[in-house]
Motif scaffolding. Structure first.
Motif, PDB file in Angstrom:
ATOM      1  N   GLN A 564       0.846  -1.186   0.000  1.00  0.00           N
ATOM      2  CA  GLN A 564       0.000   0.000   0.000  1.00  0.00           C
ATOM      3  C   GLN A 564       0.892   1.250   0.000  1.00  0.00           C
ATOM      4  OE1 GLN A 564      -3.343   0.346   2.670  1.00  0.00           O
ATOM      5  NE2 GLN A 564      -3.537  -1.876   2.908  1.00  0.00           N
ATOM      6  N   LYS A 565       0.634   2.149  -0.898  1.00  0.00           N
ATOM      7  CA  LYS A 565       1.407   3.407  -0.973  1.00  0.00           C
ATOM      8  C   LYS A 565       0.599   4.533  -0.323  1.00  0.00           C
ATOM      9  CE  LYS A 565       4.580   1.299  -3.466  1.00  0.00           C
ATOM     10  NZ  LYS A 565       3.899   0.026  -3.791  1.00  0.00           N
ATOM     11  N   TYR A 566       0.225   4.304   0.923  1.00  0.00           N
ATOM     12  CA  TYR A 566      -0.678   5.241   1.599  1.00  0.00           C
ATOM     13  C   TYR A 566      -0.079   6.629   1.778  1.00  0.00           C
ATOM     14  CZ  TYR A 566       2.045   3.391   5.564  1.00  0.00           C
ATOM     15  OH  TYR A 566       3.058   2.986   6.405  1.00  0.00           O
ATOM     16  N   ASN A 567       1.252   6.739   1.806  1.00  0.00           N
ATOM     17  CA  ASN A 567       1.855   8.066   1.986  1.00  0.00           C
ATOM     18  C   ASN A 567       1.583   9.003   0.811  1.00  0.00           C
ATOM     19  OD1 ASN A 567       3.077   7.820   4.567  1.00  0.00           O
ATOM     20  ND2 ASN A 567       4.718   6.578   3.685  1.00  0.00           N
ATOM     21  N   LEU A 568       1.188   8.447  -0.328  1.00  0.00           N
ATOM     22  CA  LEU A 568       0.890   9.268  -1.500  1.00  0.00           C
ATOM     23  C   LEU A 568      -0.264  10.242  -1.257  1.00  0.00           C
ATOM     24  CD1 LEU A 568       1.019   6.990  -4.693  1.00  0.00           C
ATOM     25  CD2 LEU A 568       2.151   9.199  -4.389  1.00  0.00           C
ATOM     26  N   VAL A 569      -1.066   9.983  -0.239  1.00  0.00           N
ATOM     27  CA  VAL A 569      -2.295  10.757  -0.055  1.00  0.00           C
ATOM     28  C   VAL A 569      -2.024  12.247   0.138  1.00  0.00           C
ATOM     29  CG1 VAL A 569      -2.505  10.538   2.461  1.00  0.00           C
ATOM     30  CG2 VAL A 569      -4.566  10.602   1.041  1.00  0.00           C
ATOM     31  N   TRP A 570      -0.874  12.595   0.748  1.00  0.00           N
ATOM     32  CA  TRP A 570      -0.577  14.009   0.992  1.00  0.00           C
ATOM     33  C   TRP A 570      -0.236  14.759  -0.281  1.00  0.00           C
ATOM     34  CZ3 TRP A 570      -2.428  15.365   5.335  1.00  0.00           C
ATOM     35  CH2 TRP A 570      -2.360  14.521   6.453  1.00  0.00           C
ATOM     36  N   ASP A 571       0.169  14.036  -1.317  1.00  0.00           N
ATOM     37  CA  ASP A 571       0.549  14.688  -2.567  1.00  0.00           C
ATOM     38  C   ASP A 571      -0.610  15.502  -3.125  1.00  0.00           C
ATOM     39  OD1 ASP A 571       2.630  15.109  -4.471  1.00  0.00           O
ATOM     40  OD2 ASP A 571       1.589  13.786  -5.873  1.00  0.00           O
ATOM     41  N   GLY A 572      -1.822  14.977  -2.942  1.00  0.00           N
ATOM     42  CA  GLY A 572      -2.994  15.704  -3.385  1.00  0.00           C
ATOM     43  C   GLY A 572      -3.548  16.630  -2.326  1.00  0.00           C
ATOM     44  N   ILE A 573      -3.660  16.156  -1.083  1.00  0.00           N
ATOM     45  CA  ILE A 573      -4.291  16.947  -0.027  1.00  0.00           C
ATOM     46  C   ILE A 573      -3.517  18.232   0.245  1.00  0.00           C
ATOM     47  CG2 ILE A 573      -4.802  16.985   2.453  1.00  0.00           C
ATOM     48  CD1 ILE A 573      -5.618  14.059   2.228  1.00  0.00           C
ATOM     49  N   LEU A 574      -2.193  18.163   0.275  1.00  0.00           N
ATOM     50  CA  LEU A 574      -1.376  19.344   0.552  1.00  0.00           C
ATOM     51  C   LEU A 574      -0.879  20.031  -0.719  1.00  0.00           C
ATOM     52  CD1 LEU A 574       0.622  18.143   3.692  1.00  0.00           C
ATOM     53  CD2 LEU A 574      -1.464  19.510   3.585  1.00  0.00           C
ATOM     54  N   GLY A 575      -1.304  19.531  -1.866  1.00  0.00           N
ATOM     55  CA  GLY A 575      -1.065  20.242  -3.116  1.00  0.00           C
ATOM     56  C   GLY A 575       0.343  20.168  -3.658  1.00  0.00           C
ATOM     57  N   TYR A 576       1.093  19.117  -3.341  1.00  0.00           N
ATOM     58  CA  TYR A 576       2.469  19.037  -3.830  1.00  0.00           C
ATOM     59  C   TYR A 576       2.526  18.649  -5.309  1.00  0.00           C
ATOM     60  CZ  TYR A 576       3.376  18.989   1.208  1.00  0.00           C
ATOM     61  OH  TYR A 576       3.402  19.291   2.537  1.00  0.00           O
ATOM     62  N   GLN A 577       1.637  17.744  -5.729  1.00  0.00           N
ATOM     63  CA  GLN A 577       1.538  17.333  -7.137  1.00  0.00           C
ATOM     64  C   GLN A 577       2.889  16.891  -7.691  1.00  0.00           C
ATOM     65  OE1 GLN A 577      -1.493  17.050  -8.386  1.00  0.00           O
ATOM     66  NE2 GLN A 577      -2.339  17.939  -6.506  1.00  0.00           N
ATOM     67  N   LEU A 578       3.552  16.031  -6.942  1.00  0.00           N
ATOM     68  CA  LEU A 578       4.867  15.525  -7.354  1.00  0.00           C
ATOM     69  C   LEU A 578       4.760  14.290  -8.245  1.00  0.00           C
ATOM     70  CD1 LEU A 578       6.556  15.796  -3.840  1.00  0.00           C
ATOM     71  CD2 LEU A 578       7.037  17.258  -5.808  1.00  0.00           C
ATOM     72  N   PHE A 579       3.736  13.490  -8.017  1.00  0.00           N
ATOM     73  CA  PHE A 579       3.603  12.219  -8.717  1.00  0.00           C
ATOM     74  C   PHE A 579       2.433  12.295  -9.694  1.00  0.00           C
ATOM     75  CE2 PHE A 579       5.684  11.366  -4.725  1.00  0.00           C
ATOM     76  CZ  PHE A 579       6.670  10.450  -5.048  1.00  0.00           C
ATOM     77  N   PRO A 580       2.620  11.836 -10.910  1.00  0.00           N
ATOM     78  CA  PRO A 580       1.530  11.894 -11.890  1.00  0.00           C
ATOM     79  C   PRO A 580       0.374  10.982 -11.482  1.00  0.00           C
ATOM     80  CG  PRO A 580       3.379  10.614 -12.736  1.00  0.00           C
ATOM     81  CD  PRO A 580       3.852  11.248 -11.461  1.00  0.00           C
ATOM     82  N   ALA A 581      -0.795  11.290 -12.008  1.00  0.00           N
ATOM     83  CA  ALA A 581      -1.995  10.519 -11.663  1.00  0.00           C
ATOM     84  C   ALA A 581      -1.835   9.042 -11.985  1.00  0.00           C
ATOM     85  CB  ALA A 581      -3.195  11.100 -12.398  1.00  0.00           C
ATOM     86  N   LYS A 582      -1.004   8.716 -12.969  1.00  0.00           N
ATOM     87  CA  LYS A 582      -0.860   7.318 -13.373  1.00  0.00           C
ATOM     88  C   LYS A 582      -0.322   6.443 -12.240  1.00  0.00           C
ATOM     89  CE  LYS A 582       3.874   7.603 -15.212  1.00  0.00           C
ATOM     90  NZ  LYS A 582       4.742   7.399 -16.393  1.00  0.00           N
ATOM     91  N   VAL A 583       0.445   7.033 -11.312  1.00  0.00           N
ATOM     92  CA  VAL A 583       0.968   6.245 -10.192  1.00  0.00           C
ATOM     93  C   VAL A 583      -0.185   5.784  -9.304  1.00  0.00           C
ATOM     94  CG1 VAL A 583       2.428   6.295  -8.133  1.00  0.00           C
ATOM     95  CG2 VAL A 583       3.191   7.428 -10.241  1.00  0.00           C
ATOM     96  N   ARG A 584      -1.063   6.713  -8.931  1.00  0.00           N
ATOM     97  CA  ARG A 584      -2.209   6.350  -8.092  1.00  0.00           C
ATOM     98  C   ARG A 584      -3.149   5.396  -8.825  1.00  0.00           C
ATOM     99  NH1 ARG A 584      -1.363  11.705  -7.292  1.00  0.00           N
ATOM    100  NH2 ARG A 584      -3.014  12.343  -8.733  1.00  0.00           N
TER     101      ARG A 584
END
Length: 699
Positions: A564-584
């Motif tokens: 589970q890559k649960y840490n990815l959740v902050w990328d959207g919530i805090l607006g970092y947008q580091l990882f492309p949508a394809k990863v999620r």
């Protein structure tokens, strides 16, 4: 099967709308009185009369409830005395601040309600250690019936075990008749540990004078009430003595009189006060409500005066929050979050530093008893960021102050501040001595992300500015060590050490973006640019290192794995947008084939999962059906879990069995789905920001 699921969903949704509560027939355990790690009482059976009430640890803390209807005795709370028949329990509903039971017997319907006004917008009320117990009776057969109710409190509630001696007393305030019990020795903050109950301070049973209750300090009050409907005319003076079964109990009887078609209600207050709650860096801290030395009697009188107003506020809060949670994630998600609400709060203690600053300390229940554990603050943070960011700041402040001391000599953030309730320095792993079994990337990443979460919520980087040297040190460490972490522990330390952990790497990358955002807010633009660029570059490298066909690996050097890559959740919530949508999207699609009866395993290594992380992972979904695919099995687990304990966050996804942990604050992490809705979050934060100042106590 689809039709069965649809009917179940509609049934649950209708129940939520009707009662603004969680009315599932079965939950692992029901919160009754839930304030902090010491004042926390639960029922572990479907019916309130099938077992005695317990502390969250499972130790007996019996509260006994009995009614006499036209002279015949019935039990409505507690297993004993078994010879007294139990009332028929007709319903039980759980709302964020209320637990409601309904019973019937002898032509009477009796509602019995526990209300804890844990309203985050008002910290004085939130920290006030008072729960209200209310009884409402009405005739169901058209006849009038004489009704009395008894509440009996076993004095073991004020000590760690029955071998400790207690003393009891009677007091009168302006509004209340109060019975109290506490340990004889009153060794304040005398020890730390995990499976312990408090043995200093006093439990109070308070009857409002307008209720004209009869009260007594006496042994065998339950038997006397069952037989005669009366209590002893005088209090027992046989004290101090061990808190054994024959020890005098605290008892109150409320006479509802002749009950007909019109409802009749009575209520009592229960409270626990301890004088000093936490020891922080060798300083004893008072509970937050007592930061200005407010006397116990004034606190209790204020609570009594505000009963009706708070109960109305609590009911409105329950209805609005349950409806919003249902809209955010569906009825099943709302049920999980509602059940987690009071448990999250009760795993903390809100204290005040010498200058009155709020300091909120989490206890790592049934793990190792640590206090202020950073990788416990991290998963519970969504609860506080959603309702009251000030309370998350109150958790980070002690950790940041400790980190600024010369005694903390490592370039990374600490794991904890000690063992509850003594927050005098790290005890986990190598403590302050060595780097053995530390969590350097984990805790440094957690702190940076959470400090930025507060800055975004409050639109102020004041906390970051105050502790900038510490944050800078941790950011520098992560820039060097975070992309490809060495062999070390993570928050999931029960799974053991993992080198090259892909999910941990995500946290480090997001933490650099968090630091860059903080630097920007403090007008440190060159630093912001440096760390923003570093985070973006590392995210690109992460994709190349973690990719394995249609998903991403557990560890960079471990083919054939997933997690589970649960840490990815902050990328959207805090607006970092580091990882492309394809990863999620790739991860979510892959998870759909890995779900067991009770949820998605944490990773490829075992069938167990974590409740909090599962909802974080589900929140990555861009499609409601994917979110539901992960959330619905968790709801099923609530209904079928074999272990009757306050919510565990670590269980087997095939058998439902508890692996460890219970009653922990990390279940507050399930509010991440609500937090991910910007409009909903803004609405609830505004309630805290615009809350009226607390009422002035009666003087």
């Amino acid at each position: 099967m689809r039709n069965v699921r649809s009917r179940l969903f509609l049934c649950v949704l209708a129940c939520l709308i009707q009662s603004h509560s969680f009315c599932q027939e079965r939950v692992p355990a029901t919160p009754l009185i839930a304030h902090d790690p010491y004042f926390s009482i639960w029922s572990t059976t479907d019916k309130l009369t099938d077992s005695n009430t317990t502390h969250w640890t499972g130790s007996q803390q019996p509260l006994t409830g009995m009614a006499r209807i036209d002279g015949k005795a019935f039990r409505f709370m507690g297993r004993d005395p078994e010879e007294v028949p139990a009332m028929q329990q007709t319903s039980r509903t759980i709302a964020p601040t209320h637990t409601r039971y309904e019973f019937s017997a002898g032509g009477i319907s009796l509602a019995f309600v526990f209300f804890t006004p844990a309203l985050p917008e008002n910290l004085d009320v939130y920290s006030r250690p008072v729960t209200y117990l209310t009884w409402t009776a009405v005739s169901t057969d058209g006849a009038s019936h004489e009704v009395e109710v008894l509440l009996d409190v076993d004095p073991v509630i004020a000590v760690n075990d029955r071998g400790e001696s207690v003393v009891e007393s009677r007091n009168r305030t302006a509004r209340l008749e109060v019975l109290s019990v506490g340990s004889r020795d009153q060794n304040i903050l005398n020890r730390s540990g995990d499976n312990l109950r408090i043995d200093w301070g006093y439990f109070h049973l308070a009857a409002p004078k307008e209720e004209t209750a009869s009260t007594a300090i006496m042994p065998h009050a339950v038997a006397a009430f069952a037989a005669h409907g009366t209590l002893a005319p005088s209090d027992s003076m046989d004290m101090p003595g061990p808190a054994r079964e024959e020890c005098p109990h605290l008892a109150a009887v409320l006479d509802l009189g002749a009950v007909g078609s019109k409802q009749v209600s009575r209520h009592l207050l229960v409270s626990y006060t301890e004088g000093y709650a936490i020891q922080y860096l060798e300083r004893n801290l008072r509970p937050y409500w007592q930061r200005d030395n407010l006397p116990v009697e004034e606190m209790l009188d204020t609570a009594a005066r505000e009963y009706e107003s708070l109960d109305g506020q609590g009911s409105a809060f329950d209805a609005e929050l349950t409806a919003d949670l249902t809209r955010a994630g569906g009825a099943h998600y709302a049920a999980v979050a509602v059940l987690a609400y009071r448990q999250t709060i009760a795993a903390h203690k809100l204290a005040a530093d010498a200058n009155g600053d709020a300091m909120l300390f989490a206890k790592e229940n049934f793990s190792n008893g640590c206090i202020a554990t950073v990788d416990v603050l991290y998963p519970s943070a969504p609860f506080f960021l959603f309702f009251q960011p000030r309370l998350l700041e109150a958790q980070l402040l002690p950790v940041l102050e400790y980190s600024a001391l010369r005694r903390w000599r490592f370039p990374f953030a600490p794991h904890d501040l000690g063992q509850y309730p003594l927050a005098n320095g790290q005890v986990y792993g190598g403590g302050e001595r060595t780097e053995d079994d530390q969590m350097p990337v984990e805790e440094s990443g957690n702190m940076l992300i959470l400090v930025d979460g507060i800055a975004q919520a409050e639109q102020s980087a004041q906390l970051a500015e105050r502790f900038w040297p510490q944050l800078s040190r941790w950011a520098g460490f992560l820039k060097e060590k975070g992309l490809d972490p060495e062999n070390q522990l993570t928050t999931d330390d029960f799974a053991g050490h993992v080198a090259h952990n892909a999910n941990l790497s995500i946290k480090a990358i997001e933490a650099l973006a968090a630091y860059a955002d903080l630097a920007h807010r403090l007008n440190k633009e060159s630093i912001a640019q440096e760390y923003s660029s570093a985070a973006k570059s590392m995210a690109e490298k992460w994709i190349a290192m973690a990719t394995e066909g249609d998903h991403y690996k557990l560890a960079f050097n471990s083919p054939g794995t997933w997690s589970q890559k649960y840490n990815l959740v902050w990328d959207g919530i805090l607006g970092y947008q580091l990882f492309p949508a394809k990863v999620r999207e790739a991860e979510m699609a892959y998870y759909m084939g890995k779900i067991n009866r009770y949820g998605l395993p944490l990773d490829v290594r075992a069938d167990y999962t974590k409740l909090d992380w599962s909802i974080w992972t589900a929140t990555l979904a861009s499609k409601p059906e994917q979110f539901n695919a992960l959330a619905d099995p968790i709801y099923r687990w609530l209904s079928e879990a074999p272990d009757r304990v306050p919510l565990t966050d670590w269980y087997d996804t095939k058998t439902g069995k508890q692996m460890g942990f219970q009653a922990r604050s990390v279940v507050g992490g399930v509010f991440i789905k609500a937090l991910a809705d910007p409009q909903l979050t803004a609405k609830w934060r505004a309630k805290a920001a615009h809350a009226a100042p607390p009422d002035t106590p009666d003087r």
